[in-house]
Design a protein around this motif. Sequence first.
Motif, PDB file in Angstrom:
ATOM      1  N   LYS A   4      53.845  30.568  43.520  1.00 52.41           N
ATOM      2  CA  LYS A   4      53.635  30.052  42.177  1.00 52.41           C
ATOM      3  C   LYS A   4      52.182  29.596  42.004  1.00 52.41           C
ATOM      4  CE  LYS A   4      58.387  28.479  41.413  1.00 52.41           C
ATOM      5  NZ  LYS A   4      59.271  27.312  41.094  1.00 52.41           N
ATOM      6  N   GLY A   5      51.621  29.882  40.829  1.00 52.88           N
ATOM      7  CA  GLY A   5      50.250  29.456  40.565  1.00 52.88           C
ATOM      8  C   GLY A   5      49.226  30.155  41.429  1.00 52.88           C
ATOM      9  N   PHE A 130      42.877  35.062  34.608  1.00 49.28           N
ATOM     10  CA  PHE A 130      43.162  33.977  33.664  1.00 49.28           C
ATOM     11  C   PHE A 130      43.148  34.495  32.228  1.00 49.28           C
ATOM     12  CE2 PHE A 130      41.695  31.842  37.428  1.00 49.28           C
ATOM     13  CZ  PHE A 130      42.464  30.690  37.488  1.00 49.28           C
ATOM     14  N   PRO A 131      44.105  34.052  31.403  1.00 48.73           N
ATOM     15  CA  PRO A 131      44.041  34.373  29.976  1.00 48.73           C
ATOM     16  C   PRO A 131      42.878  33.627  29.332  1.00 48.73           C
ATOM     17  CG  PRO A 131      45.788  32.781  30.392  1.00 48.73           C
ATOM     18  CD  PRO A 131      45.257  33.202  31.741  1.00 48.73           C
ATOM     19  N   LYS A 189      45.251  40.121  47.726  1.00 46.14           N
ATOM     20  CA  LYS A 189      45.660  41.440  48.177  1.00 46.14           C
ATOM     21  C   LYS A 189      45.409  42.530  47.149  1.00 46.14           C
ATOM     22  CE  LYS A 189      49.370  39.879  51.259  1.00 46.14           C
ATOM     23  NZ  LYS A 189      48.780  40.452  52.483  1.00 46.14           N
ATOM     24  N   ALA A 190      45.553  42.181  45.867  1.00 42.43           N
ATOM     25  CA  ALA A 190      45.441  43.179  44.812  1.00 42.43           C
ATOM     26  C   ALA A 190      45.185  42.476  43.491  1.00 42.43           C
ATOM     27  CB  ALA A 190      46.723  44.014  44.739  1.00 42.43           C
ATOM     28  N   ALA A 191      44.909  43.265  42.447  1.00 39.95           N
ATOM     29  CA  ALA A 191      44.746  42.716  41.103  1.00 39.95           C
ATOM     30  C   ALA A 191      46.094  42.194  40.603  1.00 39.95           C
ATOM     31  CB  ALA A 191      44.203  43.790  40.170  1.00 39.95           C
ATOM     32  N   PRO A 192      46.107  41.354  39.568  1.00 35.96           N
ATOM     33  CA  PRO A 192      47.365  40.771  39.083  1.00 35.96           C
ATOM     34  C   PRO A 192      48.440  41.800  38.744  1.00 35.96           C
ATOM     35  CG  PRO A 192      45.511  39.662  38.069  1.00 35.96           C
ATOM     36  CD  PRO A 192      44.946  40.821  38.832  1.00 35.96           C
ATOM     37  N   GLU A 193      48.040  42.974  38.260  1.00 33.54           N
ATOM     38  CA  GLU A 193      49.025  43.983  37.879  1.00 33.54           C
ATOM     39  C   GLU A 193      49.922  44.404  39.050  1.00 33.54           C
ATOM     40  OE1 GLU A 193      45.362  44.659  35.290  1.00 33.54           O
ATOM     41  OE2 GLU A 193      45.819  44.148  37.368  1.00 33.54           O
ATOM     42  N   LYS A 194      49.351  44.380  40.278  1.00 34.12           N
ATOM     43  CA  LYS A 194      50.071  44.929  41.424  1.00 34.12           C
ATOM     44  C   LYS A 194      50.251  43.939  42.577  1.00 34.12           C
ATOM     45  CE  LYS A 194      48.303  49.584  40.420  1.00 34.12           C
ATOM     46  NZ  LYS A 194      47.533  50.736  40.939  1.00 34.12           N
ATOM     47  N   LEU A 198      52.765  37.667  43.333  1.00 32.86           N
ATOM     48  CA  LEU A 198      52.731  37.077  41.998  1.00 32.86           C
ATOM     49  C   LEU A 198      54.125  37.097  41.370  1.00 32.86           C
ATOM     50  CD1 LEU A 198      50.364  35.943  40.303  1.00 32.86           C
ATOM     51  CD2 LEU A 198      50.230  38.154  39.169  1.00 32.86           C
ATOM     52  N   THR A 199      54.553  35.958  40.838  1.00 38.06           N
ATOM     53  CA  THR A 199      55.821  35.916  40.124  1.00 38.06           C
ATOM     54  C   THR A 199      55.690  36.670  38.804  1.00 38.06           C
ATOM     55  OG1 THR A 199      55.294  33.867  38.937  1.00 38.06           O
ATOM     56  CG2 THR A 199      56.309  33.636  41.110  1.00 38.06           C
ATOM     57  N   GLU A 200      56.789  37.207  38.317  1.00 40.23           N
ATOM     58  CA  GLU A 200      56.746  37.957  37.060  1.00 40.23           C
ATOM     59  C   GLU A 200      56.328  37.056  35.903  1.00 40.23           C
ATOM     60  OE1 GLU A 200      56.932  41.240  36.398  1.00 40.23           O
ATOM     61  OE2 GLU A 200      56.788  41.299  38.588  1.00 40.23           O
ATOM     62  N   LYS A 201      56.743  35.803  35.939  1.00 35.77           N
ATOM     63  CA  LYS A 201      56.370  34.871  34.880  1.00 35.77           C
ATOM     64  C   LYS A 201      54.859  34.689  34.822  1.00 35.77           C
ATOM     65  CE  LYS A 201      57.140  30.145  33.234  1.00 35.77           C
ATOM     66  NZ  LYS A 201      57.832  28.849  33.495  1.00 35.77           N
ATOM     67  N   GLU A 202      54.242  34.474  35.997  1.00 32.61           N
ATOM     68  CA  GLU A 202      52.795  34.290  36.017  1.00 32.61           C
ATOM     69  C   GLU A 202      52.069  35.588  35.703  1.00 32.61           C
ATOM     70  OE1 GLU A 202      49.254  32.302  38.770  1.00 32.61           O
ATOM     71  OE2 GLU A 202      51.184  32.790  39.685  1.00 32.61           O
ATOM     72  N   ARG A 203      52.614  36.715  36.149  1.00 31.43           N
ATOM     73  CA  ARG A 203      51.989  38.004  35.870  1.00 31.43           C
ATOM     74  C   ARG A 203      51.945  38.260  34.359  1.00 31.43           C
ATOM     75  NH1 ARG A 203      52.109  41.682  39.792  1.00 31.43           N
ATOM     76  NH2 ARG A 203      54.185  40.975  40.429  1.00 31.43           N
ATOM     77  N   ASN A 204      53.050  37.999  33.694  1.00 31.65           N
ATOM     78  CA  ASN A 204      53.102  38.189  32.243  1.00 31.65           C
ATOM     79  C   ASN A 204      52.162  37.228  31.523  1.00 31.65           C
ATOM     80  OD1 ASN A 204      55.013  40.226  32.498  1.00 31.65           O
ATOM     81  ND2 ASN A 204      56.738  38.799  32.355  1.00 31.65           N
ATOM     82  N   TYR A 205      52.056  36.015  32.044  1.00 30.23           N
ATOM     83  CA  TYR A 205      51.170  35.017  31.440  1.00 30.23           C
ATOM     84  C   TYR A 205      49.713  35.444  31.567  1.00 30.23           C
ATOM     85  CZ  TYR A 205      48.899  30.491  30.661  1.00 30.23           C
ATOM     86  OH  TYR A 205      48.097  29.485  30.180  1.00 30.23           O
ATOM     87  N   ILE A 206      49.335  35.932  32.740  1.00 27.91           N
ATOM     88  CA  ILE A 206      47.947  36.351  32.982  1.00 27.91           C
ATOM     89  C   ILE A 206      47.586  37.578  32.143  1.00 27.91           C
ATOM     90  CG2 ILE A 206      46.386  37.355  34.708  1.00 27.91           C
ATOM     91  CD1 ILE A 206      47.856  35.630  36.812  1.00 27.91           C
ATOM     92  N   LEU A 207      48.500  38.545  32.063  1.00 31.23           N
ATOM     93  CA  LEU A 207      48.199  39.818  31.415  1.00 31.23           C
ATOM     94  C   LEU A 207      48.424  39.808  29.909  1.00 31.23           C
ATOM     95  CD1 LEU A 207      49.723  42.287  34.045  1.00 31.23           C
ATOM     96  CD2 LEU A 207      47.366  41.499  33.823  1.00 31.23           C
ATOM     97  N   ASP A 208      48.839  38.675  29.377  1.00 32.32           N
ATOM     98  CA  ASP A 208      49.033  38.570  27.930  1.00 32.32           C
ATOM     99  C   ASP A 208      47.703  38.790  27.221  1.00 32.32           C
ATOM    100  OD1 ASP A 208      50.297  38.120  25.527  1.00 32.32           O
ATOM    101  OD2 ASP A 208      49.956  35.956  25.582  1.00 32.32           O
TER     102      ASP A 208
END
Length: 428
Positions: A4-5, A130-131, A189-194, A198-208
């Motif tokens: 998380k985070g 970060f958004p 290890k990788a960018a947020p997309e992959k 990374l939790t799905e919640k945080e991934r969606n938050y970052i990529l918004d």
Amino acid sequence: MKVKGLRWYIIALIAFATVINYIDRSAINIMWPYIYKEFGIADADNKNALALITTFFMIAYALGQTFTGKLMDAVGTRLGMTLSIIGWSVSIALHAFARSLMSFNIFRFMLGFSEAGNWPGATKSNAEWFPAKERAIAQGIFGAGASLGSVISAPVIALLYIAFGWKLTFVLIAVLGLIWVIPWLIINKAAPEKHPWLTEKERNYILDTDPEGSSTVETAPVLSWRELLKFRNTWGIIMGRFFIDPVWWLFVTWLPTFLKEQFLFDIKQIGAFTWLPYLFAAIGSLAGGYYSSRQVKRGITAVKARKNAIALGCVLMLVSLLAIVYRLDSLKDNPGLAMVLIGCTLFGFQFLIGNIQTLPSDYFNGKNVGTVAGMGGTAAVAGTLLTTWAVPIITQTSYVSFFVLAAVLVPITWVCIRYITSKKLIHQ
């Protein structure tokens, strides 16, 4: 495994890399007043020699900003930051083998070129992780690393110098950067997309998508330097950095020499006093990021929030610098007050600089962020080179002109950031 985070772990590592970056670059400025005679340099030539060493560093730093900005966009921040910190760790270790002013210049050139990657790398990483509403506070944490590095470097380098001498000091601080690479490669290890942690919640938050509705990073076309220079926003960033960054470097480069000449400090006293202004700067970096990020969360557009923070930082800097100019003679008997006023100046600088450095990710997207950030960094170095060579001339009899020069640059910066921009955001 999910963490998380995770984005906060990434920015914490970048901030720590920046701490190491500033320890390495500050070492020569702190030790120089006490080692230059070993190289056959006379007292009268002391400042000119340091200016020459700094020039080699800054020329390489200017070239490195633009080159590594493109590098970060081409290979990504994971590999780009790794190459950068290994390069500067090896370069600072080589300082231990300097036998002349020329060899110092060569090693400083290598250090400047590799250290430059930290800035476009951090800006691009923040845009990825970060958004828009959190980028300024992320940039503030990264900027606080620069200030914290300056806080730590003076006492640490002074203690190492006293205990081991200047040669081993350079080797020991080089080890820090090589150690940093290990957790960086493991955690990032990788960018947020992959990224698998990374939790799905945080991934969606970052990529918004950001508040202005920009396109995603994946669809942004890659622009050349010439194409980017067609935008007024690019020039606003370039000119703003050209005028404001020299103020920071005036103190990073010359503060130890100023304290030795103005207050007759020895290296122990420099280690005891010079950390204070940079503590102010670290707080200013966090405060500036928090200030604009809070405004974005309240519904103010990202760019307007950044500009509000930049304006406030300029006011703080200008007031502090004018106070120093007005009271400089009396400050000779009160070094504590001098450090506080310089600290207020650096607080204002860090309050605004993180917001200027965030503008590339507000104006642009995709594989253009690192490039524009690097162009701004190159401009910053160009301005710094001019002031670096001016200092030995304008401080021959007094440091009044030193602080007047810094004060003049502040309002010019505000004009550049405020007016050299287009009304519409550029989502290219």
